[in-house]
Structures are given as structure tokens and as C-alpha cells.
Design an enzyme around this catalytic site. Structure first.
Site, PDB file in Angstrom:
ATOM      1  N   HIS A 172       0.814  -1.217   0.000  1.00 25.16           N
ATOM      2  CA  HIS A 172       0.000   0.000   0.000  1.00 25.16           C
ATOM      3  C   HIS A 172       0.844   1.262   0.000  1.00 25.16           C
ATOM      4  O   HIS A 172       1.941   1.316   0.571  1.00 25.16           O
ATOM      5  CB  HIS A 172      -1.008  -0.002   1.146  1.00 25.16           C
ATOM      6  CG  HIS A 172      -0.453   0.131   2.528  1.00 25.16           C
ATOM      7  ND1 HIS A 172      -0.258   1.353   3.127  1.00 25.16           N
ATOM      8  CD2 HIS A 172      -0.081  -0.785   3.461  1.00 25.16           C
ATOM      9  CE1 HIS A 172       0.199   1.187   4.353  1.00 25.16           C
ATOM     10  NE2 HIS A 172       0.329  -0.107   4.581  1.00 25.16           N
ATOM     11  N   ASP A 196       6.078   2.394   7.085  1.00 25.76           N
ATOM     12  CA  ASP A 196       4.858   1.623   6.838  1.00 25.76           C
ATOM     13  C   ASP A 196       4.019   2.402   5.823  1.00 25.76           C
ATOM     14  O   ASP A 196       3.419   3.420   6.165  1.00 25.76           O
ATOM     15  CB  ASP A 196       4.099   1.439   8.157  1.00 25.76           C
ATOM     16  CG  ASP A 196       2.745   0.777   8.006  1.00 25.76           C
ATOM     17  OD1 ASP A 196       2.459   0.224   6.925  1.00 25.76           O
ATOM     18  OD2 ASP A 196       1.964   0.835   8.969  1.00 25.76           O
ATOM     19  N   GLU A 206      -5.285   1.546   2.504  1.00 21.62           N
ATOM     20  CA  GLU A 206      -5.104   0.375   3.370  1.00 21.62           C
ATOM     21  C   GLU A 206      -5.269   0.750   4.833  1.00 21.62           C
ATOM     22  O   GLU A 206      -5.830  -0.017   5.626  1.00 21.62           O
ATOM     23  CB  GLU A 206      -3.721  -0.230   3.126  1.00 21.62           C
ATOM     24  CG  GLU A 206      -3.497  -1.585   3.810  1.00 21.62           C
ATOM     25  CD  GLU A 206      -2.972  -1.480   5.245  1.00 21.62           C
ATOM     26  OE1 GLU A 206      -2.935  -2.500   5.945  1.00 21.62           O
ATOM     27  OE2 GLU A 206      -2.591  -0.356   5.667  1.00 21.62           O
ATOM     28  N   GLU A 207      -4.783   1.926   5.191  1.00 14.93           N
ATOM     29  CA  GLU A 207      -4.775   2.325   6.594  1.00 14.93           C
ATOM     30  C   GLU A 207      -6.173   2.620   7.143  1.00 14.93           C
ATOM     31  O   GLU A 207      -6.326   2.803   8.343  1.00 14.93           O
ATOM     32  CB  GLU A 207      -3.874   3.548   6.788  1.00 14.93           C
ATOM     33  CG  GLU A 207      -2.397   3.299   6.523  1.00 14.93           C
ATOM     34  CD  GLU A 207      -1.732   2.432   7.583  1.00 14.93           C
ATOM     35  OE1 GLU A 207      -2.429   1.967   8.505  1.00 14.93           O
ATOM     36  OE2 GLU A 207      -0.508   2.220   7.483  1.00 14.93           O
ATOM     37  N   ASP A 233       3.797  -5.959   3.579  1.00 19.41           N
ATOM     38  CA  ASP A 233       3.555  -4.924   4.570  1.00 19.41           C
ATOM     39  C   ASP A 233       4.542  -5.055   5.715  1.00 19.41           C
ATOM     40  O   ASP A 233       5.214  -6.083   5.871  1.00 19.41           O
ATOM     41  CB  ASP A 233       2.120  -5.009   5.106  1.00 19.41           C
ATOM     42  CG  ASP A 233       1.556  -3.651   5.490  1.00 19.41           C
ATOM     43  OD1 ASP A 233       2.341  -2.738   5.820  1.00 19.41           O
ATOM     44  OD2 ASP A 233       0.317  -3.502   5.474  1.00 19.41           O
ATOM     45  N   HIS A 250       3.635   3.137  13.377  1.00 20.55           N
ATOM     46  CA  HIS A 250       2.660   4.229  13.483  1.00 20.55           C
ATOM     47  C   HIS A 250       3.172   5.377  14.340  1.00 20.55           C
ATOM     48  O   HIS A 250       2.431   6.004  15.089  1.00 20.55           O
ATOM     49  CB  HIS A 250       1.301   3.716  13.961  1.00 20.55           C
ATOM     50  CG  HIS A 250       0.532   3.006  12.896  1.00 20.55           C
ATOM     51  ND1 HIS A 250      -0.837   3.015  12.824  1.00 20.55           N
ATOM     52  CD2 HIS A 250       0.952   2.271  11.837  1.00 20.55           C
ATOM     53  CE1 HIS A 250      -1.232   2.300  11.777  1.00 20.55           C
ATOM     54  NE2 HIS A 250      -0.157   1.839  11.169  1.00 20.55           N
TER      55      HIS A 250
END
Length: 348
Positions: free
Chosen positions: A64, A174, A204-205, A227, A315
């Protein structure tokens, strides 16, 4: 480093929140137009570069493009911005960070400030932080902010990607590190026996949305998700909760919250790694999903697997990966695709 660090740096530092991946999409399209036979972009913004194989068998590989970020939801009378989250944020990591506010005409630097701790009341100290309580200070008069910033403008974290020892650290690792690996594999592969779709997915998130739509449109015979995954190999965690460890190789997924990998797929990934002396580790992620789940049951049942990048501090703006794992990741993905003949039976 045995890979193009400058290109990885460019990919990670480029902005692209869910639904607004324009800038990163332009870079991906540029790469895939050089390395694949055809490139197309769908109505959601997914980019697919295809290398045609000799037979009818088709493999989709998905990484992604989007990163977690924010959208401006309110500009108050003093010119401070309030935010709505795009993706999963821990509010505790937002204080004292620089951000970029992407307006229609220009990008503005702002800060999410943090007041001195000795000025806080006990009640304020005990208050649970929330994204809704975050304010962005642009250092501009309220009238200027009101004229410049609009509800719906996008906000991303402002951070550079750097080498730190044997690690690479920055924001949007990410999933830009796996996107980078996918683009590198597309560059290496020539004349595959099967058709390979290299898919850079969107949103995607916020729920694997791009992959779910793309699974229907592509209808591949086999899908691989690419990922990052958790590496809790830091102080404060029991070894059983590490999930993966930096420097021990690419992760081969067994399961996460969105999918259980097809056993025959993850066993073949392991065999390919061992046959090619590629470092790997098995990954079992208790919580969190990937595009693997988006492909597994769209347009019927599909055999799926995933290669995961061990990553510390997910994150946040200091996500970190090990350079050896990046190399192993690219090598494993490339070797798996080059050895896929379309004759492996993944039915259970």
C-alpha cells in the site's frame, strides 16, 4: 547499503494519506512504466504495473502507498487547527511534533505543541490524550490562517528519513519500505513464467479498501501482501511478544487479524528462502491486518500469503527497519516470483 537508500528516502518522505495518494502515486507510476509491460490506474487510485508471463496463471503482489495522517476538521477563532485522524494514531506520540499542512496553494509547516509540564494541573496531567484534543499551531495570524487553510486540507508528519547505525528510520516506513521492495523486484524480474501484477494500493490504513476493490478487478490466481509488521524487540516486552526481531530476516506471515495465510503458500515461501540462503523468520501477528486479507475472499476464495518487514515503533515518526532485512525482503520476493510456474497446487 545494498539497495538504493536515496530512492527509499524519497518514497518515505513523500506525502500521501488515505484517499489522497497523488504525490506518491506519481513516483510509483514513474518506476513501473520503466520496468513493466503495462501500467494502469483505477478509479480509486490503485496503480498496477503488469509483466506478462508465458501462461494464463496470474499473481498479484500488493503493497500500500498510503500513510497515516490527518484531515483538518476545524479552524478555531485563534487560528489553531483541529484534526480528524486518517488511520490509527496513538495520541501520545503526537505532542511536540512538526507537521505539514497541505493547502490548495502551498504546504505550510506547523507544530503540534506541548505546554510545559509544570504549568499543568493534576487533572490535566491525568487526562487521557485524544486526537480530537490536538491543535496545530501555524505561527500565523488567525486571519491569515482562515484565508489559507480550509476544512478538508490534509496534514502529514514532517520528518526526514535517515540512516541510524544499521537501521533506517523515519516516517511512513509503513508501508513505503515494502513498496520500495516491490518496485525493486519489478526491476529485477525478466520473462517470468506467470503474469505478475505489481499493485500499489490505496486506503489500506482505513480498512484495506483499495485491495478489496482490486482483488475483484484483477481476480488473480495467487496473491501476496507486502507490509510491515511489529518488532517489539525492545525493552519492556516479554520475548514471547516480540512478533519479529530486527536483523533476523524477512517475515513470512502465518496469520494476522485480517487473514490466515494459506499453509502451502507460506511453506513455499520458507522453502524458497532456504534454497536461496535468504534470512527469514516466521511471523504471527496477534492484531492488525494487511492487504492480504483484502485479496483473500474477494471474487471467490484465493490462496494468499504475505511477506512482512520487521519494524520497530510502528505508526510513529521514528519507524525503524534493519538494512539486512530490507535486502532479505527484496531477495525473497524476487526469488519467489521468479520460481513461480503456475503449476504449484495451493488448494487445501
Amino acid at each position: 547499503m545494498d539497495f538504493d537508500f536515496d530512492r527509499l528516502k524519497q518514497l518515505t518522505e513523500t506525502s500521501g494519506v488515505p484517499g489522497y495518494e497523488d504525490r506518491i502515486r506519481a513516483l510509483v507510476r514513474e518506476d513501473l512504466e520503466e520496468t513493466t509491460d503495462t501500467v494502469r490506474i483505477d478509479a480509486m487510485g490503485n496503480v498496477v504495473g503488469t509483466i506478462e508471463g508465458e501462461g494464463d496463471y496470474e499473481v498479484a503482489v500488493a503493497a500500500h502507498m498510503d500513510e497515516i495522517g490527518f484531515m483538518v476538521r476545524h479552524v478555531n477563532d485563534e487560528g489553531f487547527l483541529q484534526l480528524d485522524a486518517l488511520g490509527g494514531w496513538d495520541p501520545r506520540v503526537l505532542k511536540a511534533q512538526r507537521v505539514t499542512v497541505h493547502t490548495e496553494d502551498e504546504d505550510l509547516t506547523g507544530v503540534i505543541g506541548s505546554v510545559p509540564p509544570h504549568t499543568l494541573t493534576e487533572e490535566q496531567k491525568q487526562k487521557e490524550p485524544k486526537v480530537e484534543d490536538v491543535y496545530v499551531d501555524l505561527g500565523l495570524p488567525a486571519e491569515t490562517v482562515e484565508e489559507t487553510v480550509s476544512v478538508g486540507d490534509l496534514v502529514t508528519m514532517e520528518q526526514t528519513t535517515v540512516r541510524m547505525g544499521n537501521h533506517v528510520t523515519g516516517k511512513a516506513i509503513d508501508d513505503r519500505v515494502c513498496l520500495f521492495a516491490m518496485l525493486e523486484a519489478a526491476r529485477r524480474i525478466e520473462n517470468p513464467e506467470v503474469t505478475v501484477h505489481f499493485a500499489a494500493t490505496v486506503q489500506e490504513e482505513v480498512g484495506l479498501r483499495g485491495a478489496q476493490a482490486l482483488g475483484v478487478d484483477l481476480d488473480p490466481d495467487l496473491a501476496l501482501g507486502l507490509d510491515t509488521t511489529v518488532a517489539n524487540d525492545v525493552p519492556g516486552f516479554d520475548p514471547a511478544d516480540h512478533v519479529t526481531k530486527l536483523g533476523e530476516g524477512a517475515g513470512i506471515k502465518l496469520k494476522d487479524s485480517s487473514a490466515i495465510a494459506n499453509p502451502k503458500v507460506h511453506r513455499r515461501l520458507r522453502a524458497v528462502a532456504e534454497d536461496n540462503d535468504i534470512a527469514y523468520q516466521m511471523e504471527l501477528l496477534p492484531a492488525g491486518g494487511t492487504d492480504t486479507g483484502g485479496f483473500q475472499n474477494t471474487y471467490g476464495a484465493k490462496p494468499v500469503g504475505a511477506i512482512s518487514m520487521p519494524t520497530r515503533y510502528l505508526h510513529t515518526v521514528t519507524e525503524s527497519v534493519h538494512e539486512d532485512d530490507v535486502v532479505a525482503y527484496i531477495d525473497l520476493l524476487t526469488a519467489f516470483l521468479e520460481s513461480e510456474t503456475g503449476e504449484f497446487d495451493y488448494t487445501l
